[in-house]
Design a protein around this motif. Structure first.
Motif, PDB file in Angstrom:
ATOM      1  N   HIS A   4      -4.299   7.093   6.248  1.00  0.00           N
ATOM      2  CA  HIS A   4      -4.033   6.075   7.253  1.00  0.00           C
ATOM      3  C   HIS A   4      -3.682   4.757   6.582  1.00  0.00           C
ATOM      4  O   HIS A   4      -3.973   4.562   5.394  1.00  0.00           O
ATOM      5  CB  HIS A   4      -5.250   5.867   8.172  1.00  0.00           C
ATOM      6  CG  HIS A   4      -5.581   7.059   9.011  1.00  0.00           C
ATOM      7  ND1 HIS A   4      -6.822   7.658   8.990  1.00  0.00           N
ATOM      8  CD2 HIS A   4      -4.836   7.778   9.875  1.00  0.00           C
ATOM      9  CE1 HIS A   4      -6.824   8.679   9.826  1.00  0.00           C
ATOM     10  NE2 HIS A   4      -5.630   8.777  10.368  1.00  0.00           N
ATOM     11  N   LEU A   5      -3.070   3.862   7.343  1.00  0.00           N
ATOM     12  CA  LEU A   5      -2.764   2.527   6.865  1.00  0.00           C
ATOM     13  C   LEU A   5      -3.627   1.534   7.634  1.00  0.00           C
ATOM     14  O   LEU A   5      -3.546   1.454   8.866  1.00  0.00           O
ATOM     15  CB  LEU A   5      -1.280   2.200   7.076  1.00  0.00           C
ATOM     16  CG  LEU A   5      -0.823   0.840   6.543  1.00  0.00           C
ATOM     17  CD1 LEU A   5      -0.831   0.841   5.022  1.00  0.00           C
ATOM     18  CD2 LEU A   5       0.565   0.484   7.077  1.00  0.00           C
TER      19      LEU A   5
ATOM     20  N   ALA B 246      -4.254   1.253   2.044  1.00  0.00           N
ATOM     21  CA  ALA B 246      -4.415   2.652   2.407  1.00  0.00           C
ATOM     22  C   ALA B 246      -5.881   2.926   2.709  1.00  0.00           C
ATOM     23  O   ALA B 246      -6.776   2.387   2.057  1.00  0.00           O
ATOM     24  CB  ALA B 246      -3.925   3.552   1.289  1.00  0.00           C
TER      25      ALA B 246
ATOM     26  N   THR C 115       5.624   3.886   1.027  1.00  0.00           N
ATOM     27  CA  THR C 115       5.278   2.571   0.503  1.00  0.00           C
ATOM     28  C   THR C 115       5.472   1.519   1.577  1.00  0.00           C
ATOM     29  O   THR C 115       6.537   1.441   2.199  1.00  0.00           O
ATOM     30  CB  THR C 115       6.153   2.231  -0.718  1.00  0.00           C
ATOM     31  OG1 THR C 115       5.944   3.228  -1.727  1.00  0.00           O
ATOM     32  CG2 THR C 115       5.787   0.875  -1.284  1.00  0.00           C
ATOM     33  N   PHE C 116       4.439   0.695   1.771  1.00  0.00           N
ATOM     34  CA  PHE C 116       4.452  -0.359   2.779  1.00  0.00           C
ATOM     35  C   PHE C 116       4.216  -1.702   2.102  1.00  0.00           C
ATOM     36  O   PHE C 116       3.381  -1.807   1.202  1.00  0.00           O
ATOM     37  CB  PHE C 116       3.361  -0.129   3.828  1.00  0.00           C
ATOM     38  CG  PHE C 116       3.472   1.167   4.580  1.00  0.00           C
ATOM     39  CD1 PHE C 116       4.098   1.216   5.819  1.00  0.00           C
ATOM     40  CD2 PHE C 116       2.956   2.342   4.047  1.00  0.00           C
ATOM     41  CE1 PHE C 116       4.205   2.420   6.516  1.00  0.00           C
ATOM     42  CE2 PHE C 116       3.053   3.541   4.729  1.00  0.00           C
ATOM     43  CZ  PHE C 116       3.688   3.582   5.968  1.00  0.00           C
TER      44      PHE C 116
ATOM     45  N   ALA D 199      -5.973   7.631   1.771  1.00  0.00           N
ATOM     46  CA  ALA D 199      -4.538   7.345   1.898  1.00  0.00           C
ATOM     47  C   ALA D 199      -3.859   8.123   3.020  1.00  0.00           C
ATOM     48  O   ALA D 199      -2.648   8.302   3.012  1.00  0.00           O
ATOM     49  CB  ALA D 199      -3.812   7.576   0.579  1.00  0.00           C
TER      50      ALA D 199
ATOM     51  N   ALA E 224       0.840  -1.196   0.000  1.00  0.00           N
ATOM     52  CA  ALA E 224       0.000   0.000   0.000  1.00  0.00           C
ATOM     53  C   ALA E 224       0.869   1.237   0.000  1.00  0.00           C
ATOM     54  O   ALA E 224       2.022   1.213   0.454  1.00  0.00           O
ATOM     55  CB  ALA E 224      -0.924   0.016   1.221  1.00  0.00           C
TER      56      ALA E 224
ATOM     57  N   PRO F 107       0.778   6.622   9.030  1.00  0.00           N
ATOM     58  CA  PRO F 107       1.884   6.260   8.144  1.00  0.00           C
ATOM     59  C   PRO F 107       3.188   6.991   8.439  1.00  0.00           C
ATOM     60  O   PRO F 107       4.259   6.503   8.090  1.00  0.00           O
ATOM     61  CB  PRO F 107       1.357   6.642   6.748  1.00  0.00           C
ATOM     62  CG  PRO F 107      -0.117   6.707   6.893  1.00  0.00           C
ATOM     63  CD  PRO F 107      -0.361   7.190   8.289  1.00  0.00           C
TER      64      PRO F 107
ATOM     65  N   VAL G 252      -4.376  -2.141   8.705  1.00  0.00           N
ATOM     66  CA  VAL G 252      -3.572  -3.359   8.889  1.00  0.00           C
ATOM     67  C   VAL G 252      -4.475  -4.449   9.452  1.00  0.00           C
ATOM     68  O   VAL G 252      -5.043  -4.302  10.532  1.00  0.00           O
ATOM     69  CB  VAL G 252      -2.377  -3.106   9.832  1.00  0.00           C
ATOM     70  CG1 VAL G 252      -1.587  -4.391  10.048  1.00  0.00           C
ATOM     71  CG2 VAL G 252      -1.475  -2.021   9.271  1.00  0.00           C
TER      72      VAL G 252
ATOM     73  N   ALA H 218       0.595   5.127   1.483  1.00  0.00           N
ATOM     74  CA  ALA H 218      -0.167   6.024   2.350  1.00  0.00           C
ATOM     75  C   ALA H 218       0.712   7.212   2.705  1.00  0.00           C
ATOM     76  O   ALA H 218       1.857   7.028   3.149  1.00  0.00           O
ATOM     77  CB  ALA H 218      -0.620   5.298   3.621  1.00  0.00           C
TER      78      ALA H 218
ATOM     79  N   ILE I 182      -2.661  -5.367   4.137  1.00  0.00           N
ATOM     80  CA  ILE I 182      -2.676  -3.938   4.417  1.00  0.00           C
ATOM     81  C   ILE I 182      -3.321  -3.202   3.243  1.00  0.00           C
ATOM     82  O   ILE I 182      -3.387  -3.709   2.129  1.00  0.00           O
ATOM     83  CB  ILE I 182      -1.262  -3.374   4.676  1.00  0.00           C
ATOM     84  CG1 ILE I 182      -0.368  -3.626   3.444  1.00  0.00           C
ATOM     85  CG2 ILE I 182      -0.661  -3.970   5.929  1.00  0.00           C
ATOM     86  CD1 ILE I 182       1.025  -3.028   3.579  1.00  0.00           C
TER      87      ILE I 182
ATOM     88  N   TYR J  66      -3.076   2.658  11.371  1.00  0.00           N
ATOM     89  CA  TYR J  66      -1.781   3.208  11.765  1.00  0.00           C
ATOM     90  C   TYR J  66      -1.574   4.571  11.115  1.00  0.00           C
ATOM     91  O   TYR J  66      -2.073   4.841  10.015  1.00  0.00           O
ATOM     92  CB  TYR J  66      -0.643   2.272  11.336  1.00  0.00           C
ATOM     93  CG  TYR J  66      -0.418   1.115  12.266  1.00  0.00           C
ATOM     94  CD1 TYR J  66       0.600   1.129  13.217  1.00  0.00           C
ATOM     95  CD2 TYR J  66      -1.226  -0.010  12.200  1.00  0.00           C
ATOM     96  CE1 TYR J  66       0.803   0.060  14.073  1.00  0.00           C
ATOM     97  CE2 TYR J  66      -1.034  -1.085  13.052  1.00  0.00           C
ATOM     98  CZ  TYR J  66      -0.016  -1.035  13.991  1.00  0.00           C
ATOM     99  OH  TYR J  66       0.170  -2.095  14.841  1.00  0.00           O
TER     100      TYR J  66
END
Length: 331
Positions: free
Chosen positions: A188-189, A182, A153-154, A186, A147, A204, A191, A149, A180, A202
């Motif tokens: 927040h993340l 966004a 990049t995660f 975008a 994702a 970001p 999870v 966010a 995961i 989360y």
């Protein structure tokens, strides 16, 4: 473990960001530490997975394209009107036109040459904020997701979340992660952890957990739109809807038989698409009328899914048959 980052613009050139056309060693990885949380995480249980699909009983809807061995991830490039499909043995990205169904290119994945005894590298495909895809490559165990966010990049790697920089991971946090995405435009993340039975949000930037709510142990995938998070409960045969505002909480439960697994949303037509791995099916759920569902036959073992909203085309990948199914819905 090797992790690399590509963009859709560089896929055609087979170039790795920071190093054209070659294998660039990943940056030195920081020690993994748990992300700050309000409370200690719950003990993790086993991770749920897709059902083993039966033989096909009906002809798949749309057209079916042969792409290569074990396609297990697919991403939509809405600007290029194409799908990027991850295949293996050898690791390649196969670019398929969403309207034509033609394979335009097979791109070797930089650095994706496993050593003896290593698993085949996974290829994680990412929906970019501007319609482009980013790709992270790793030898970590699958399934995986990625994702973007707030510009970061995660990717999920071995049940944890990596934050990627230009040359590799720059930070990590542990969550026994299943998937995961966004969320909240975008900012927040989201999870998801089936083993820990929790859905979390989360920040970001700080990587701090800001909210959490119970999720089923059979949760496997999630998709987001506006302030909603949609979660497939594969073993519980359901799709759950969560709202992030004014607080993270569950707002709906939709029973869906057939081991629902992969999930994607068309933000233009506001349709949720869910694959049924125990029934070789694809259920379409209009978000404006959730009870008016449509189920279409798919390829066997429909484990991966993406939507090109620019052409209203849905792509379903089958690792069992090495094919990509394209379903166009022009309305």
């Amino acid at each position: 473990m090797r992790t690399a980052l590509l963009s859709a613009a560089t896929l055609v050139l087979a170039a790795l960001l920071g190093g054209c056309g070659g294998s660039t060693p990943a940056a030195q990885m920081p020690a993994r530490t748990p992300a700050p949380t309000a409370s200690a995480p719950a003990a993790a249980g086993p991770q749920a997975g897709p059902a083993v699909s039966p033989p096909l009983a009906r002809r798949p809807a749309g057209r079916v394209v042969s792409v290569g061995a074990r396609p297990d991830a697919v991403g939509a490039d809405v600007l290029g009107r194409q799908f990027a499909v991850a295949v293996h043995d050898p690791a390649r990205l196969v670019l398929v036109g969403s309207r034509t169904g033609r394979v335009s290119q097979r791109v070797a994945v930089p650095g994706a040459v496993p050593r003896p005894g290593d698993p085949t590298p996974a290829v994680f495909l990412l929906q970019g904020q501007l319609g482009r895809d980013a790709v992270a490559v790793s030898s970590a165990a699958r399934p995986a997701s990625a994702a973007v966010a707030l510009g970061r990049t995660f990717v999920t790697v071995g049940g944890e979340v990596d934050v990627l920089g230009r040359d590799g991971p720059v930070a990590h946090f542990s969550t026994a992660t299943t998937a995961i995405a966004a969320a909240d435009a975008a900012t927040h993340l989201a999870v998801l952890s089936g083993p820990r039975r929790v859905l979390e949000l989360y920040d970001p930037r700080t990587l701090r957990r800001i909210a959490s709510v119970a999720a089923p142990a059979g949760a496997t995938h999630l998709a987001t739109l506006d302030d909603r998070v949609y979660v497939t409960d594969t073993t519980g045969n359901a799709v759950l809807t969560y709202a992030t505002q004014p607080r993270l909480h569950r707002v709906a439960h939709c029973a869906l038989a057939g081991a629902p697994y992969a999930i994607a949303v068309d933000p233009i037509r506001r349709i949720l698409a869910v694959t049924l791995t125990a029934a070789n099916g694809l259920t379409l759920i209009p978000l404006t009328a959730p009870t008016a569902t449509t189920t279409l036959p798919t390829v066997r073992q429909p484990n991966a899914l993406a939507i090109d909203a620019s052409t209203s085309t849905i792509a379903v990948a089958s690792p069992a048959s090495g094919t990509l199914q394209l379903i166009s819905r022009h309305r």
